[in-house]
Design an enzyme around this catalytic site. Structure first.
Site, PDB file in Angstrom:
ATOM      1  N   TYR A 160      30.159 -28.861 -35.876  1.00  0.00           N
ATOM      2  CA  TYR A 160      30.529 -27.906 -34.323  1.00  0.00           C
ATOM      3  C   TYR A 160      30.438 -29.318 -33.595  1.00  0.00           C
ATOM      4  O   TYR A 160      29.350 -29.495 -33.492  1.00  0.00           O
ATOM      5  CB  TYR A 160      30.503 -26.550 -33.824  1.00  0.00           C
ATOM      6  N   ASP A 192      25.403 -20.954 -39.063  1.00  0.00           N
ATOM      7  CA  ASP A 192      26.629 -20.927 -38.036  1.00  0.00           C
ATOM      8  C   ASP A 192      26.956 -19.984 -38.596  1.00  0.00           C
ATOM      9  O   ASP A 192      28.649 -20.439 -39.040  1.00  0.00           O
ATOM     10  CB  ASP A 192      26.943 -22.114 -36.855  1.00  0.00           C
ATOM     11  N   ARG A 227      15.285 -11.012 -15.866  1.00  0.00           N
ATOM     12  CA  ARG A 227      15.583 -12.086 -17.568  1.00  0.00           C
ATOM     13  C   ARG A 227      15.280 -11.287 -18.850  1.00  0.00           C
ATOM     14  O   ARG A 227      15.308 -12.242 -19.966  1.00  0.00           O
ATOM     15  CB  ARG A 227      15.617 -13.135 -16.800  1.00  0.00           C
ATOM     16  N   LYS A 286      34.030 -15.933 -29.924  1.00  0.00           N
ATOM     17  CA  LYS A 286      34.838 -15.597 -30.619  1.00  0.00           C
ATOM     18  C   LYS A 286      35.341 -14.172 -31.483  1.00  0.00           C
ATOM     19  O   LYS A 286      35.265 -13.261 -30.436  1.00  0.00           O
ATOM     20  CB  LYS A 286      35.074 -16.540 -31.631  1.00  0.00           C
TER      21      LYS A 286
HETATM   22  C1  LIG Z   1      32.544 -22.040 -30.236  1.00  0.00           C
HETATM   23  C2  LIG Z   1      32.063 -22.320 -31.093  1.00  0.00           C
HETATM   24  C3  LIG Z   1      30.805 -22.492 -30.751  1.00  0.00           C
HETATM   25  C4  LIG Z   1      29.736 -22.687 -29.210  1.00  0.00           C
HETATM   26  O1  LIG Z   1      29.711 -21.458 -28.874  1.00  0.00           O
HETATM   27  P1  LIG Z   1      30.068 -21.041 -27.346  1.00  0.00           P
HETATM   28  O2  LIG Z   1      29.919 -19.788 -27.035  1.00  0.00           O
HETATM   29  O3  LIG Z   1      31.178 -22.152 -26.885  1.00  0.00           O
HETATM   30  O4  LIG Z   1      28.693 -21.754 -26.993  1.00  0.00           O
HETATM   31  C5  LIG Z   1      29.398 -22.663 -31.854  1.00  0.00           C
HETATM   32  N1  LIG Z   1      29.651 -22.867 -32.952  1.00  0.00           N
HETATM   33  C6  LIG Z   1      31.708 -22.849 -33.454  1.00  0.00           C
HETATM   34  C7  LIG Z   1      31.994 -23.040 -34.630  1.00  0.00           C
HETATM   35  C8  LIG Z   1      32.203 -22.317 -32.691  1.00  0.00           C
HETATM   36  O5  LIG Z   1      33.049 -22.998 -32.855  1.00  0.00           O
END
Ligand SMILES: *Cc1c(COP(=O)(O)O)cnc(C)c1O
Length: 380
Positions: free
Chosen positions: A98, A170, A46, A195
């Site tokens: 988001y 983000d 961890r 992503k």
């Molecule tokens: C998908 C997404 C998230 C969340 O991420 P996960 O990996 O699904 O937990 C946060 N911000 C944006 C802009 C996203 O597209």
């Protein structure tokens, strides 16, 4: 080192025991010690894992940071940032943040006495009116989802410099290939590496990148204490995905530009939201802030209803109907009934998310095939 070289080499060393060029998947929960407390820097899975360590070093380099931290998901990464806050602290974020981020702030952290302001961060005056001595976190995305609005990272950082607030971007939609917020004054970058960074729709993983060692230490403590870490296999898949991040993004952005241009000429289409179009509201800012315009876009139809949108959503063959984004394959989605369904209709409409709005995540297939698929679906 240029970005295209960093994605291949940063953080990656041949495995010292075998010379393996790819970082091995260290599928282990614990590490043997020579004597109590005497070890090679790894004690328990961890806390540390060599596959994860390589990934974290790579992520830090990609975002021009010093410290990278990997998490089990993008939301786990955000959760670690929110855990820096105490009761009475305030967050400023955007009205179109988001959905998962909105949910985490409102449903989880408001009950701990943390207050959030959801505003349009393009409005400098409103930001000055909202910020106060309790503001500890400013959190935003750019481009935004799904309207592809562009926020001025440098400007927001300058306008809030005097406050104690941590600025976290983000950067999921742009990826570090197109935009690096730490270079523009942000304190912290968050990614859903699920992503573009991992890029193959086969892993859920999150990341935080910063420069400040004190901030890193606090986040590292939370990462270990809460334990929302990615496994070695997911760390490996993300490392592998990163190798092609530049070439994937280049192709996806090229495809997206051509597709945005093409669909904006279609009679059935009312408006295309893509920062690469000269007519887009944030075009000149995007041209300054990003190296390319990204591969996400959305569009509305003249026939502004769900039935008209559904016709298109049902007809595409290469664009798969699915949530998420940033993979090599193209995806199509309907924000009003998918990603943004939990927002009341009136609020959605105010944000521009009409019933005919369709979102595309453009992949790296041949652009001719993608255009043909969309044209067929739009023209019927
Ligand atoms: C998908 C997404 C998230 C969340 O991420 P996960 O990996 O699904 O937990 C946060 N911000 C944006 C802009 C996203 O597209």
């Amino acid at each position: 080192m240029k970005f295209e070289t960093k994605v291949i080499h940063a953080g990656i060393e041949p495995d010292p025991s075998t010379g393996a060029i790819m970082t091995p998947i260290f599928q282990t929960s614990t590490y043997v010690q020579d004597a109590p407390g005497k070890h090679k820097g790894y004690e328990y899975g961890r806390t540390q894992n060599p596959t994860r360590t390589a990934l974290e070093a790579s992520l830090a380099a990609l975002e021009s940071g010093i410290h990278g931290l990997a998490f089990a998901s993008g939301m786990a990464a955000m959760d670690a940032v929110l855990k820096l806050l105490s009761p009475g602290d305030e967050i400023i974020t955007t009205t179109d943040v988001y959905g998962g981020s909105y949910r985490l702030i409102v449903k989880q952290y408001e009950q701990y006495g943390i207050k959030a302001h959801f505003i349009d961060l393009r409005d400098r005056k409103l930001l000055q009116e909202t910020i106060n001595e309790n503001t500890r976190l400013i959190w935003f995305e750019t481009p935004t989802n799904p309207m592809l609005k562009i926020l001025d990272i440098k400007q927001i950082c300058q306008d809030t410099k005097k406050s104690q607030a941590l600025i976290c971007v983000d950067n999921t939609f742009a990826s570090p290939h197109l935009q690096r917020p730490l270079e523009l004054g942000a304190d912290l970058v968050m990614h859903s590496a699920t992503k573009y960074i991992a890029g193959h729709s086969d892993v859920i993983l999150g990341a935080l990148i910063c420069k400040d060692p004190i901030l890193e230490e606090r986040l590292r403590f939370i990462q270990n204490a809460s334990g929302a870490v990615p496994g070695p296999m997911d760390s490996f898949l993300t490392l592998r995905g990163i190798k092609t991040l530049s070439v994937r993004m280049d192709r996806a952005c090229e495809n997206a530009y051509q597709i945005a241009t093409l669909i904006s000429k279609q009679k059935a289409v009312r408006q295309v939201f893509y920062p690469g179009l000269k007519t887009a509201e944030g075009h000149s800012l995007a041209a300054r802030q990003m190296s390319q315009f990204g591969a996400m876009m959305s569009f509305t139809l003249r026939d502004d209803n769900k039935r008209a949108a559904n016709k298109i959503l049902n007809r595409t063959k290469l664009f798969s109907l699915a949530e998420s984004l940033g993979g090599v394959e193209s995806l199509i989605g309907h924000p009003a009934s998918m990603t943004h369904a939990s927002i009341p209709k009136a609020k959605r409409a105010k944000a521009g998310i009409s019933d005919s709005l369709i979102r595309l995540s453009v992949g790296i297939e041949h652009v001719d095939d993608l255009c043909e698929d969309l044209l067929h679906a739009i023209k019927g």
